[in-house]
Design an enzyme around this catalytic site. Structure first.
Site, mmCIF file in Angstrom:
data_model
loop_
_atom_site.group_PDB
_atom_site.id
_atom_site.type_symbol
_atom_site.label_atom_id
_atom_site.label_comp_id
_atom_site.label_asym_id
_atom_site.label_seq_id
_atom_site.Cartn_x
_atom_site.Cartn_y
_atom_site.Cartn_z
ATOM 1 N N ILE A 179 0.760 -1.057 -0.018
ATOM 2 C CA ILE A 179 0.043 -0.136 0.085
ATOM 3 C C ILE A 179 0.635 1.420 -0.113
ATOM 4 O O ILE A 179 1.733 1.597 0.744
ATOM 5 C CB ILE A 179 -1.061 0.000 0.936
ATOM 6 C CG1 ILE A 179 -1.458 -1.343 1.504
ATOM 7 C CG2 ILE A 179 -1.971 1.093 1.006
ATOM 8 C CD1 ILE A 179 -2.276 -1.284 2.682
ATOM 9 N N THR A 180 0.671 2.133 -0.804
ATOM 10 C CA THR A 180 1.236 3.507 -0.960
ATOM 11 C C THR A 180 0.614 4.457 -0.001
ATOM 12 O O THR A 180 -0.631 4.492 0.111
ATOM 13 C CB THR A 180 1.606 4.247 -2.264
ATOM 14 O OG1 THR A 180 0.226 4.447 -2.724
ATOM 15 C CG2 THR A 180 2.139 3.332 -3.339
ATOM 16 N N ALA B 94 0.570 4.453 3.499
ATOM 17 C CA ALA B 94 -0.226 3.887 4.497
ATOM 18 C C ALA B 94 0.151 4.468 6.059
ATOM 19 O O ALA B 94 -0.440 3.422 6.654
ATOM 20 C CB ALA B 94 -0.037 2.398 4.308
ATOM 21 N N ASN B 95 0.760 5.595 5.977
ATOM 22 C CA ASN B 95 0.980 5.533 7.603
ATOM 23 C C ASN B 95 0.015 6.443 8.279
ATOM 24 O O ASN B 95 -0.149 6.859 9.406
ATOM 25 C CB ASN B 95 2.402 6.424 7.590
ATOM 26 C CG ASN B 95 2.579 7.696 6.928
ATOM 27 O OD1 ASN B 95 1.635 8.124 6.515
ATOM 28 N ND2 ASN B 95 3.845 7.982 6.751
ATOM 29 N N TYR C 239 -5.388 19.068 -9.647
ATOM 30 C CA TYR C 239 -5.654 17.722 -8.864
ATOM 31 C C TYR C 239 -6.656 17.009 -9.803
ATOM 32 O O TYR C 239 -6.550 15.754 -9.919
ATOM 33 C CB TYR C 239 -6.130 18.138 -7.715
ATOM 34 C CG TYR C 239 -6.699 16.760 -6.739
ATOM 35 C CD1 TYR C 239 -5.748 16.064 -6.393
ATOM 36 C CD2 TYR C 239 -8.281 16.890 -6.479
ATOM 37 C CE1 TYR C 239 -6.183 14.836 -5.405
ATOM 38 C CE2 TYR C 239 -8.641 15.834 -5.740
ATOM 39 C CZ TYR C 239 -7.614 14.664 -5.396
ATOM 40 O OH TYR C 239 -8.136 13.603 -4.651
#
Length: 316
Positions: free
Chosen positions: A27-28, A30-31, A186
């Site tokens: 997972i990118t 994910a913190n 965005y």
């Protein structure tokens, strides 16, 4: 469109998950936020989680929190990766290939949003396009063979922002040298991610590869996305929104990406997420998908431009 009742009136919920022992999810971002909540869900079902995060300090804290909740034996670790730096993406992918023998799903969760002033990445790309699209395009390409060996999946976490802005790719000025707007840039970056996913689906089908690709969005969720990169005004507006029924929890925001990483009854040319009010909250299922997101000539041109920009050519 009629509301998706594939998973019943309450939509898809983590209670549907079987044991995930023996499976590995990468997972990118994910913190914190939805990525962190997805990691929690995977670990609760016995899976292994590899987090690809920019901040080592925040990653260490996240790993410690997860081990405190699920036990010291919980298989969760992080590899440092800055999506805005293609060299960092290459280094992280090489480490994943060394250390992670199977990938059941690669979840492209990380993003930056509403960057108030135009900024460029170290590689010279507009920051939102460079981070959200180019970084993930390269990462998926570098890890694709491992995903194919694992019969794995790619999950692209998009945004309803794709409906806004130009609703196409501004090929003559992708870096917004003229007329930069935080929302427009965005929206283009998230549309680009979706177009990458749908074009990749077509290429995989033509090559008869086994990797599946799904696209989802978290709806309007109380994550750190806006507070990390948005302007003071956007932060204030979003904070006010979190006090209304139009914003759900980060845990609920993670449901679509967990579903897309695990569920069997899904359609590829689709967009999954909340199906309630304005599709920003509510039961998770298949939502509406506007056709400009899979405009074939634009997808093909974007693919070629992105290969040139990243210096990476896919085999599929």
């Amino acid at each position: 469109m009629a509301k998706d009742l594939t998973f019943g009136p309450k939509g898809w919920l983590p209670a549907r998950l079987p044991s995930l022992a023996g499976k590995t999810y990468v997972i990118t971002g994910a913190n914190a936020g939805a990525g962190f909540q997805a990691a929690r869900t995977f670990l609760s079902k016995g899976a292994s989680v590899v987090m690809l995060n920019r901040s080592a300090e925040k990653s260490q804290a996240a790993v410690a929190a997860l081990k405190a909740e699920y036990g010291a034996e919980a298989d969760v670790r992080f590899i440092r990766m800055d999506l805005s730096d293609l060299a960092s993406v290459r280094e992280a992918a090489a480490e994943v290939l060394r250390a992670v023998p199977r990938i059941d799903a690669l979840i492209c969760n990380a993003a930056i949003a509403q960057v108030p002033e135009r900024k460029l990445t170290v590689d010279g790309f507009e920051s939102q396009l460079g981070t959200n699209h180019y970084g993930h395009f390269l990462l998926c390409g570098l890890l694709f063979d491992r995903l194919e060996e694992s019969h794995g999946r790619i999950v692209v976490v998009a945004s309803l922002g794709y409906r806004m802005g130009l609703r196409t790719i501004q090929f003559d000025d992708m870096n917004w040298e003229n007329g930069y707007g935080a929302n427009k840039a965005y929206s283009q970056s998230k549309l680009a991610q979706m177009m990458f996913a749908y074009e990749l689906q077509d290429r995989i089908a033509a090559a008869q590869n086994s990797v599946q690709v799904f696209v989802c969005h978290p709806g309007s969720s109380a994550t750190s996305l806006i507070t990390t990169s948005g302007s003071p005004l956007m932060r204030a507006l979003f904070w006010a929104m979190t006090k209304t029924p139009l914003v759900q929890t980060a845990e609920q925001g993670a449901f679509p990406e967990v579903m897309c990483a695990t569920e069997t009854r899904l359609t590829e040319r689709a967009l999954y997420g909340p199906t309630g009010r304005m599709e920003v909250v509510g039961p998770v299922g298949r939502g509406s998908l506007e056709p400009h997101a899979y405009d074939k000539p634009v997808m093909e041109r974007l693919w070629a431009v992105t290969e040139e920009a990243t210096g990476f050519r896919w085999a599929v």
